[in-house]
Design an enzyme around this catalytic site. Structure first.
Site, PDB file in Angstrom:
ATOM      1  N   LYS A   1      -7.419   1.726  -2.399  1.00 21.97           N
ATOM      2  CA  LYS A   1      -6.899   1.232  -1.115  1.00 21.97           C
ATOM      3  C   LYS A   1      -6.867   2.363  -0.074  1.00 21.97           C
ATOM      4  CE  LYS A   1      -4.646  -1.137   2.029  1.00 21.97           C
ATOM      5  NZ  LYS A   1      -5.265  -2.179   2.849  1.00 21.97           N
TER       6      LYS A   1
ATOM      7  N   SER B   1       0.869  -1.187   0.000  1.00 21.00           N
ATOM      8  CA  SER B   1       0.000   0.000   0.000  1.00 21.00           C
ATOM      9  C   SER B   1       0.896   1.223   0.000  1.00 21.00           C
ATOM     10  CB  SER B   1      -0.875   0.032   1.257  1.00 21.00           C
ATOM     11  OG  SER B   1      -1.594  -1.160   1.402  1.00 21.00           O
TER      12      SER B   1
ATOM     13  N   LYS C   1       0.865   5.623   8.145  1.00 19.82           N
ATOM     14  CA  LYS C   1       1.320   5.852   6.765  1.00 19.82           C
ATOM     15  C   LYS C   1       0.115   5.986   5.822  1.00 19.82           C
ATOM     16  CE  LYS C   1       1.871   2.138   4.664  1.00 19.82           C
ATOM     17  NZ  LYS C   1       1.261   1.157   3.806  1.00 19.82           N
TER      18      LYS C   1
HETATM   19  P1  NAD Z   1       5.660  -6.222   7.468  1.00 22.26           P
HETATM   20  O1  NAD Z   1       6.433  -5.113   8.073  1.00 22.26           O
HETATM   21  O2  NAD Z   1       5.203  -7.348   8.330  1.00 22.26           O
HETATM   22  O3  NAD Z   1       6.505  -6.857   6.259  1.00 22.26           O
HETATM   23  C1  NAD Z   1       7.236  -6.105   5.348  1.00 22.26           C
HETATM   24  C2  NAD Z   1       8.335  -6.989   4.771  1.00 22.26           C
HETATM   25  O4  NAD Z   1       9.035  -6.210   3.793  1.00 22.26           O
HETATM   26  C3  NAD Z   1       9.383  -7.427   5.812  1.00 22.26           C
HETATM   27  O5  NAD Z   1       9.414  -8.840   5.869  1.00 22.26           O
HETATM   28  C4  NAD Z   1      10.695  -6.845   5.292  1.00 22.26           C
HETATM   29  O6  NAD Z   1      11.773  -7.753   5.374  1.00 22.26           O
HETATM   30  C5  NAD Z   1      10.381  -6.610   3.827  1.00 22.26           C
HETATM   31  N1  NAD Z   1      11.258  -5.567   3.284  1.00 22.26           N
HETATM   32  C6  NAD Z   1      11.341  -4.258   3.629  1.00 22.26           C
HETATM   33  N2  NAD Z   1      12.325  -3.645   2.929  1.00 22.26           N
HETATM   34  C7  NAD Z   1      12.866  -4.598   2.128  1.00 22.26           C
HETATM   35  C8  NAD Z   1      13.938  -4.616   1.193  1.00 22.26           C
HETATM   36  N3  NAD Z   1      14.647  -3.500   0.943  1.00 22.26           N
HETATM   37  N4  NAD Z   1      14.246  -5.770   0.563  1.00 22.26           N
HETATM   38  C9  NAD Z   1      13.540  -6.901   0.817  1.00 22.26           C
HETATM   39  N5  NAD Z   1      12.515  -6.962   1.710  1.00 22.26           N
HETATM   40  C10 NAD Z   1      12.189  -5.824   2.352  1.00 22.26           C
HETATM   41  O7  NAD Z   1       4.425  -5.526   6.717  1.00 22.26           O
HETATM   42  P2  NAD Z   1       3.019  -6.183   6.333  1.00 22.26           P
HETATM   43  O8  NAD Z   1       2.066  -6.035   7.481  1.00 22.26           O
HETATM   44  O9  NAD Z   1       3.233  -7.510   5.701  1.00 22.26           O
HETATM   45  O10 NAD Z   1       2.530  -5.123   5.221  1.00 22.26           O
HETATM   46  C11 NAD Z   1       3.068  -5.099   3.908  1.00 22.26           C
HETATM   47  C12 NAD Z   1       2.217  -4.131   3.064  1.00 22.26           C
HETATM   48  O11 NAD Z   1       0.874  -4.610   3.019  1.00 22.26           O
HETATM   49  C13 NAD Z   1       2.157  -2.704   3.624  1.00 22.26           C
HETATM   50  O12 NAD Z   1       2.145  -1.784   2.578  1.00 22.26           O
HETATM   51  C14 NAD Z   1       0.832  -2.696   4.354  1.00 22.26           C
HETATM   52  O13 NAD Z   1       0.293  -1.378   4.467  1.00 22.26           O
HETATM   53  C15 NAD Z   1       0.000  -3.610   3.485  1.00 22.26           C
HETATM   54  N6  NAD Z   1      -1.115  -4.293   4.146  1.00 22.26           N
HETATM   55  C16 NAD Z   1      -0.950  -4.892   5.360  1.00 22.26           C
HETATM   56  C17 NAD Z   1      -2.038  -5.527   5.960  1.00 22.26           C
HETATM   57  C18 NAD Z   1      -1.919  -6.177   7.326  1.00 22.26           C
HETATM   58  O14 NAD Z   1      -2.958  -6.513   7.915  1.00 22.26           O
HETATM   59  N7  NAD Z   1      -0.721  -6.389   7.869  1.00 22.26           N
HETATM   60  C19 NAD Z   1      -3.281  -5.569   5.312  1.00 22.26           C
HETATM   61  C20 NAD Z   1      -3.397  -4.995   4.055  1.00 22.26           C
HETATM   62  C21 NAD Z   1      -2.312  -4.358   3.475  1.00 22.26           C
END
Ligand code: NAD
Length: 296
Positions: free
Chosen positions: A174, A99, A242
């Protein structure tokens, strides 16, 4: 030999891990890269292949899926000599499910086109549970032909999959989703504090409320978080902060007023400033409790 496209998955967090595992279950070959070793071990245990870098992960991929926190991380993994655009093969399809701001998606699609790489923005809604159960809503921006190509893969991740318009449109939808969810959680949190202070049985109250017009997916999914004060993430306040920035900014750009959304954005920011950024967004309850005099 599988005829399914080879997939590279970058970003194996709360969402990316279960989503990539659903692709593996559906028969896709998935090569992944993320920053935490334990997440790479988890991918390997699920039957995926672990890469040592983004370049290694994407080199042979037909489809590259990205699921990282925000615009700066998408830019970090996409651009530069070690990034996706430089190392993926020409003709590959990049599906960014993070997102991020609509403008970042538009810019990425333009930059990728110069390298012969096609892009879809495909952010999701449904939370960790929706990711695990493969019932996410997926809101897509980009070209119809690319959407059609990606659809079978997206169907292994979600249930409601809609092309919303050109590049960036998925992100705009979104942003609206995050506005609705935050306001809904805030309303539920205010109701919880009101009900408890009034001496009503909270569980009974939430059950009956959820059966009427006040019911919602938010209440269904977050009821136990409220009842048990269980704020293990889920969706972190940091990420919702964010997203509230994205929606308030995007709305200002098009001249749309968000009076309630802007207030909830401030409450999310305040919760984060008080050290609760790592908690689930249902922790908006703590902000209402503090405003109502509780020591939490
Ligand atoms: P998270 O922090 O659990 O996971 C993010 C992952 O990105 C981590 O595993 C990290 O290692 C990886 N990452 C970051 N920088 C990196 C890089 N340079 N190289 C490789 N990997 C890298 O986050 P999340 O909760 O899984 O959310 C991910 C996205 O999905 C976000 O944009 C969030 O807004 C969206 N989202 C999350 C949810 C939720 O319920 N958690 C629901 C809908 C959407």
């Amino acid at each position: 030999m599988s005829t399914l496209p080879k997939v590279a998955w970058i970003g194996l967090g709360i969402m990316g891990s279960p989503m990539s595992e659903n692709l593996i279950k559906a028969g896709y070959q998935v090569t992944g890269f993320t920053l935490e070793q334990e997440k790479l071990d988890r991918l390997s245990a699920a039957g995926g292949t672990v890469a040592g870098s983004i370049a290694e992960a994407v080199r042979d991929a037909d489809v590259v899926v990205t699921m990282v926190p925000a615009s700066p991380q998408v830019e970090a993994i996409a651009y530069g000599p070690d990034g996706i655009l430089e190392n993926a093969k020409s003709g590959a399809l990049l599906v960014d499910m993070s997102s991020i701001t609509p403008q970042t998606s538009v810019d990425l699609a333009k930059a990728a086109k110069d390298k012969g790489i096609r892009v879809l923005d495909a952010p999701v809604s449904g939370g960790e549970a929706g990711a695990i159960e493969a019932v996410l809503s997926i809101m897509v921006g980009g070209e119809q032909a690319d959407f059609d190509e990606a659809k079978p893969l997206l169907e292994a991740l979600g249930k409601t999959i809609v092309l919303c318009g050109p590049h960036g449109s998925g992100q705009t939808v979104k942003a609206a989703n995050q506005l609705i969810v935050a306001v809904n959680i805030q309303a539920c949190a205010e109701a919880v504090v009101f009900l408890e202070k009034s001496g009503v049985d909270l569980k009974a109250a939430l059950d009956v409320l959820n059966g009427g017009l006040a019911g919602s997916t938010v209440l269904t999914r977050k009821k136990d978080n409220f009842l048990n004060r269980d704020f293990k993430p889920g969706f972190r306040i940091d990420l919702h902060h964010k997203d509230m920035g994205i929606v308030t900014d995007a709305a200002r750009n098009v001249g749309a007023a968000l009076p309630v959304g802007a207030t909830v954005a401030q409450l999310v920011a305040s919760l984060r400033a008080q050290g609760d950024g790592g908690l689930d967004h249902s922790a908006l309850l703590r902000a209402v409790e503090r405003l109502s005099g509780a020591q939490v």
